[in-house]
Design an enzyme around this catalytic site. Structure first.
Site, mmCIF file in Angstrom:
data_model
loop_
_atom_site.group_PDB
_atom_site.id
_atom_site.type_symbol
_atom_site.label_atom_id
_atom_site.label_comp_id
_atom_site.label_asym_id
_atom_site.label_seq_id
_atom_site.Cartn_x
_atom_site.Cartn_y
_atom_site.Cartn_z
ATOM 1 N N ARG A 1 0.095 39.448 56.351
ATOM 2 C CA ARG A 1 0.850 39.067 57.544
ATOM 3 C C ARG A 1 -0.082 38.612 58.664
ATOM 4 O O ARG A 1 0.325 37.835 59.527
ATOM 5 C CB ARG A 1 1.687 40.248 58.049
ATOM 6 C CG ARG A 1 2.882 40.608 57.183
ATOM 7 C CD ARG A 1 3.680 41.753 57.808
ATOM 8 N NE ARG A 1 3.866 41.525 59.225
ATOM 9 C CZ ARG A 1 3.464 42.357 60.191
ATOM 10 N NH1 ARG A 1 2.869 43.494 59.876
ATOM 11 N NH2 ARG A 1 3.661 42.058 61.439
ATOM 12 N N ARG B 1 9.340 51.237 68.824
ATOM 13 C CA ARG B 1 8.975 50.074 69.628
ATOM 14 C C ARG B 1 10.250 49.552 70.253
ATOM 15 O O ARG B 1 10.802 48.543 69.847
ATOM 16 C CB ARG B 1 8.316 49.016 68.733
ATOM 17 C CG ARG B 1 7.688 47.865 69.519
ATOM 18 C CD ARG B 1 7.187 46.813 68.552
ATOM 19 N NE ARG B 1 5.804 46.498 68.767
ATOM 20 C CZ ARG B 1 5.128 45.610 68.047
ATOM 21 N NH1 ARG B 1 5.709 44.987 67.065
ATOM 22 N NH2 ARG B 1 3.858 45.374 68.287
ATOM 23 N N LEU C 1 13.201 46.831 77.112
ATOM 24 C CA LEU C 1 12.597 46.011 78.161
ATOM 25 C C LEU C 1 12.996 44.548 77.984
ATOM 26 O O LEU C 1 13.230 43.838 78.974
ATOM 27 C CB LEU C 1 11.076 46.156 78.154
ATOM 28 C CG LEU C 1 10.517 47.518 78.563
ATOM 29 C CD1 LEU C 1 9.000 47.513 78.489
ATOM 30 C CD2 LEU C 1 10.979 47.899 79.968
ATOM 31 N N LYS D 1 -2.479 34.654 65.210
ATOM 32 C CA LYS D 1 -1.126 35.016 64.780
ATOM 33 C C LYS D 1 -0.237 35.336 65.979
ATOM 34 O O LYS D 1 0.898 34.856 66.088
ATOM 35 C CB LYS D 1 -1.174 36.237 63.852
ATOM 36 C CG LYS D 1 0.200 36.779 63.462
ATOM 37 C CD LYS D 1 0.103 38.035 62.619
ATOM 38 C CE LYS D 1 0.002 39.289 63.455
ATOM 39 N NZ LYS D 1 1.335 39.732 63.958
ATOM 40 N N ASN D 2 -0.743 36.158 66.891
ATOM 41 C CA ASN D 2 0.084 36.614 68.004
ATOM 42 C C ASN D 2 0.334 35.522 69.035
ATOM 43 O O ASN D 2 1.217 35.674 69.883
ATOM 44 C CB ASN D 2 -0.555 37.828 68.673
ATOM 45 C CG ASN D 2 -0.510 39.062 67.795
ATOM 46 O OD1 ASN D 2 0.333 39.171 66.911
ATOM 47 N ND2 ASN D 2 -1.428 39.996 68.019
ATOM 48 N N CYS E 1 5.711 46.139 60.629
ATOM 49 C CA CYS E 1 4.983 47.399 60.490
ATOM 50 C C CYS E 1 5.700 48.539 61.192
ATOM 51 O O CYS E 1 6.236 48.376 62.291
ATOM 52 C CB CYS E 1 3.573 47.268 61.075
ATOM 53 S SG CYS E 1 2.526 46.117 60.187
ATOM 54 N N ASP F 1 -4.670 47.062 68.393
ATOM 55 C CA ASP F 1 -4.799 46.497 67.049
ATOM 56 C C ASP F 1 -6.219 46.606 66.499
ATOM 57 O O ASP F 1 -6.419 46.550 65.280
ATOM 58 C CB ASP F 1 -4.378 45.029 67.053
ATOM 59 C CG ASP F 1 -2.872 44.855 67.018
ATOM 60 O OD1 ASP F 1 -2.156 45.861 66.877
ATOM 61 O OD2 ASP F 1 -2.406 43.707 67.131
#
Length: 418
Positions: A397, A121, A125, A22-23, A116, A305
């Site tokens: 997700r 977050r 940056l 996913k990432n 989420c 995670d």
């Protein structure tokens, strides 16, 4: 909304192939906007986050279609450079579209991302990196507008090795005149996947996997293809589920080198873990030992995670286990839900102390986020009786057919659409 029904007490046994990452796939989908090209992505997981990213492309005027595990994307004629609030709020990483839109159009307008709620977050940056590349940015209460008539290469030093900021900077820098160097870049494997895709598109990018990444040119191509690598967190999830329930499992296409800290922790707990190439084999029996102190850190440290999942596997450990969270202040929201099973967890700021109990009992719980929800399902596999996990869509997700996969291993899990 889904309600997950889990009856614990059934050991897991069998072999599964790990889904695509996913990432890794989400920033690649966003980066496809960089130039007008056809992209074919293989081994793409069927997830709600991936659906959300494809819907964003369609809204922008691109075409995106799925055929099995392949995605076919055509970004030759996008018609707009804004993303509405309802699309941005469907996934946490939607801010990754900021850099590609700026690079392609010289302008981007987005709202703040959703997904989420893991605590603050900040995207400063991301914005810092884009400003160094020449962007002018207006920040509203719930929106961001970026403009740059001319992007120019820059030296970008990130205060933290943010994955998202690294990705946005890499993508935007491809459209900049001159060289860009990113210092203190994130080192996650997903950064290497993005580099591979950008190079396939015609960019000159090097250094991914190290703290210094260089982008020195871009000659756009009309076609790019890429195979998405395995999802390291999904692999860790199935291993932790097995540690909770007991049994024997083999993962194929698992990239064990990417989750070494997780494998080491499971070995410390008494699980028999072996690897061969891209395979991981693990057996787990009886109450686990303690994994000791688990401290989350950026890659190659212990992944944040995976921490909720290892906590689930530690709820019955024979000695106390300590978890220290250094990434997200809201990571422990699943702990209160785990207490309903009879777990003993004490929270003190970034630290969670788990005192193992001999027996867990089924309970009703609510999923607070993606990984926390998966951890509740894992914990319920090791509890006596039936548990339910009410989930607002978080789990799907990040996991492709999690319930079906667990059933294929012998678990009693089914999902009810509420």
């Amino acid at each position: 909304m889904s309600i997950w029904h889990i009856t614990g007490g059934s050991p897991l046994r069998g072999q599964i192939r790990v889904q695509g990452s996913k990432n890794a796939v989400l920033p690649v989908i966003a980066a496809s906007l960089l130039c007008g090209a056809d992209t074919e992505l293989l081994n793409c997981p069927n997830l709600s986050d991936v659906d959300a990213a494809m819907d964003i492309l369609r809204y922008l005027g691109c075409t995106a279609a799925r055929c099995g595990d392949a995605l076919c994307i055509d970004t030759t004629a996008p018609a707009r450079c804004d993303i509405p609030r309802e699309l941005m709020h469907r996934m946490r990483s939607s801010v990754i579209f900021l850099g590609p839109l700026l690079a392609r159009f010289g302008e981007a307008e987005v709202s703040l991302p959703g997904g989420c709620e893991l605590g603050p977050r900040p995207i400063d940056l991301h914005l810092h990196a884009l400003r160094l590349l020449g962007a002018e940015i207006e920040e509203g209460e719930d929106s961001i507008v970026c403009r740059a008539s001319h992007l120019r290469g820059a030296e970008i030093s990130l205060a933290l090795p943010s994955v998202g900021a690294t990705e946005n900077a890499m993508i935007a820098a491809c459209a900049a005149e001159g060289a860009t160097v990113i210092y203190n870049a994130a080192r996650e494997p997903e950064i290497e996947t993005l580099q591979s895709y950008l190079c396939a598109l015609g960019a000159d990018v090097s250094g991914a996997g190290s703290p210094v990444i260089r982008i020195t040119g871009f000659s756009p191509r009309s076609h790019a293809g890429l195979r998405i690598p395995p999802d390291r967190i999904a692999a860790a999830t199935y291993l932790c589920c097995t540690a909770c329930a007991g049994g024997e499992i083999e993962l194929t296409a698992a990239a064990p080198g990417q989750i070494v800290p997780v494998l080491d922790a499971l070995r410390a707990m008494g699980c028999a873990v072996s690897t061969h190439g891209e395979r991981i084999h693990m057996t787990a029996h009886g109450r686990p030992a303690s994994p000791g102190a688990i401290v989350t850190r950026p890659y190659p440290g212990f992944p944040t995670d995976a921490a909720p999942l290892l906590m689930a596997a530690s709820l019955r450990c024979t000695r106390p286990a300590m978890f220290i969270e250094n990434i997200f202040s809201g990571r422990y929201r699943h702990a209160e839900e785990m207490r309903a099973l009879g777990a003993q967890i004490v929270l003190r700021g970034p630290m969670a102390l788990v005192t193992g109990v001999e027996t867990l009992h089924g309970a009703s719980m609510k999923s607070p986020d993606l990984r926390g929800g998966a951890a509740l399902v894992a914990a319920a596999l090791g509890a006596e009786g039936e548990s339910t996990v009410t989930d607002a869509g978080h789990i799907l997700r990040g996991y492709e057919s999690l319930d079906e996969t667990l059933r294929s291993l012998g678990a009693s899990v089914w999902r009810e659409k509420a």
